[in-house]
Design an enzyme around this catalytic site. Sequence first.
Site, PDB file in Angstrom:
ATOM      1  N   ASP A 163       0.931  -1.071  -0.277  1.00 14.31           N
ATOM      2  CA  ASP A 163      -0.103  -0.145   0.312  1.00 14.31           C
ATOM      3  C   ASP A 163       0.429   1.753  -0.154  1.00 14.31           C
ATOM      4  O   ASP A 163       2.174   1.021   0.618  1.00 14.31           O
ATOM      5  CB  ASP A 163      -0.962  -0.544   1.148  1.00 14.31           C
ATOM      6  CG  ASP A 163      -1.507   0.972   0.892  1.00 14.31           C
ATOM      7  OD1 ASP A 163      -3.060   0.559   0.286  1.00 14.31           O
ATOM      8  OD2 ASP A 163      -1.907   1.537   1.882  1.00 14.31           O
ATOM      9  N   GLU A 195       1.626  -0.527  -4.668  1.00 12.56           N
ATOM     10  CA  GLU A 195       0.715   0.941  -5.337  1.00 12.56           C
ATOM     11  C   GLU A 195       1.923   2.025  -5.687  1.00 12.56           C
ATOM     12  O   GLU A 195       1.920   2.503  -4.569  1.00 12.56           O
ATOM     13  CB  GLU A 195      -0.499   0.785  -3.873  1.00 12.56           C
ATOM     14  CG  GLU A 195      -1.086   1.431  -4.136  1.00 12.56           C
ATOM     15  CD  GLU A 195      -2.073   2.638  -3.525  1.00 12.56           C
ATOM     16  OE1 GLU A 195      -3.238   2.768  -3.863  1.00 12.56           O
ATOM     17  OE2 GLU A 195      -1.721   2.882  -2.723  1.00 12.56           O
TER      18      GLU A 195
HETATM   19  C1  NOJ Z   1      -4.540   3.053  -0.419  1.00 12.57           C
HETATM   20  C2  NOJ Z   1      -5.843   1.653  -0.568  1.00 12.57           C
HETATM   21  O1  NOJ Z   1      -6.272   1.308  -1.695  1.00 12.57           O
HETATM   22  C3  NOJ Z   1      -6.349   2.777  -0.300  1.00 12.57           C
HETATM   23  O2  NOJ Z   1      -8.098   2.099   0.135  1.00 12.57           O
HETATM   24  C4  NOJ Z   1      -6.862   3.062   1.544  1.00 12.57           C
HETATM   25  O3  NOJ Z   1      -7.539   3.674   1.895  1.00 12.57           O
HETATM   26  C5  NOJ Z   1      -5.224   3.779   1.321  1.00 12.57           C
HETATM   27  N1  NOJ Z   1      -4.349   3.243   0.676  1.00 12.57           N
HETATM   28  C6  NOJ Z   1      -4.274   4.331   2.820  1.00 12.57           C
HETATM   29  O4  NOJ Z   1      -3.744   3.043   3.089  1.00 12.57           O
END
Ligand code: NOJ
Length: 521
Positions: free
Chosen positions: A224, A271
């Site tokens: 993440d 991500e």
């Molecule tokens: C990215 C995640 O995909 C999202 O759902 C989340 O709210 C944020 N990061 C914070 O962790």
Amino acid sequence: MSGGAMTDTTWTPGEAAARDPRNHPDLPWWKSAVIYQIYPRSFLDTDGDGVGDLEGIRRRLPYLAELGVDALWLSPFYRSPMADFGYDVSDHCDVDPLFGDLDNARRLVREAHEHGLRVLVDFVPCHTSDLHDWFVDARSSPDATHRDWYVWRDGDPSTPPNRWMSAFTGGPAWTWDGANGKWYLHLFLPEQPDLDWHHPEVVDAMFDVLKFWLDLGVDGFRVDVVHLIGKDVPDGHDVPDPEPAPLTHELLRRMRTLVDAYACEPVLVGEVYIMSTRAVASFYGRGDELHLAFNFPPLYAPWDAAAWRKRIDRVVEELDPIGAWPTWVLSNHDNTRHRSRYGSAEKARAAALLLLGLRGTPFLYAGEELGLSNAVIPADRRVDPGGRDGCRAPIPWSAGPDHGWATANPWLPWPPEADTADAAAQEADPGSFLHLYRRALAARRRSPALRDGAFGWLRSRAGVLAWERTAPGDRRVVLVNMTGKAVTFPGAFTLLVSSSPADTTWSGTLGPWTAVWLIPA
Ligand code: NOJ
């Protein structure tokens, strides 16, 4: 004749083994894999609390294996107060009781493997929940063991240390902790304080989390907000937005070394939420950082051939020269489902062949294979602080009112297709989205060209994307008509898969908003 007759998906066991990319040790499994994202809250509830659970995922493993995906990525199921529906983790090494327990997790991973499915879990390194023991301790006293694991600043309670804003709240990325007389940083909700990865003990503790899940048997991680783990935090009000710093890359190299030591070839998928493909490419390092990074600009591209061509060209230009393997994604738990974005079933069906026909690792979001749209969420049912409820609607597995769930009242309303096109209904309809995805995934798995072959554009009319995929002895042509008019395409081909259920052969003409995969005659 239905479209179902176009590909022969029946393999003898020997043929299946020979064609299975997992049996080709020279090719890392994740290069030819299709990865299926599950948002556990919305997948299948088996205990009647209205929230999906790990047992629900386990029960659908035969469906997922039959669909033809290779790996599952599970969004967080860890202990969490659910301020951000699991992305606020209060114990990284335990399962929230809403979803089950660690035995459920072990069983799910084991049985997924028995079905030939690998399992990736979400790793949330940037922040924890404010109710995590570490943060509870950190704010308890200036001398607390975990004090410096988070980002604190002294100052004036009326002026945050810098101008950064928190995602979702519209307010500062800083909260004043009155008892401590300090600000703490949270790039997301105040309930998600940022960890300080400059602190060696944070690195060790979070690497222990990776080891815990690898030892439990998982095959990798979706990481993440990975670009911001090693950020610098400047004070002052003329600072730039949070940006990756050299520490992020150093940490990624260490993370890569850690996972590469495991024999099961775990994958790190980051991500990288940066809208520059060049910047995304830098997170592959020199083949020593992320194995894969999400590249979101195509997800935000409109249904327009020129826009898509540009996004694809950027990937080829930035990733190919450094030997980085691309990823492709159209929908996930943070964005409006692509059927809703593109506005029609035809476009969503064509998008399936677009996504799965590109060179790289595609990510499907649960329900995409059913052609689900976003649910309409009445004001009194909205729960997500980021306004993302619509794409998180529960998956309708069978007829209503409960659609296969243990309750007819799940945590969010059903998507619009629930009453007309649940999974069981689609199973019985050879022209359904589900059968289209199955055909495409089977055709992809058995074609080296589509799996990991080279990519090259072909000449085509305006509004049509045309490319070929080639591997020794294997060639496939992908056409995507992004216009509302029929167009011709010259050459002798046979039809492998069409997004239109009406097509049974290749006539030389591509219908409006239709995509095809062709085999040169
Ligand atoms: C990215 C995640 O995909 C999202 O759902 C989340 O709210 C944020 N990061 C914070 O962790």
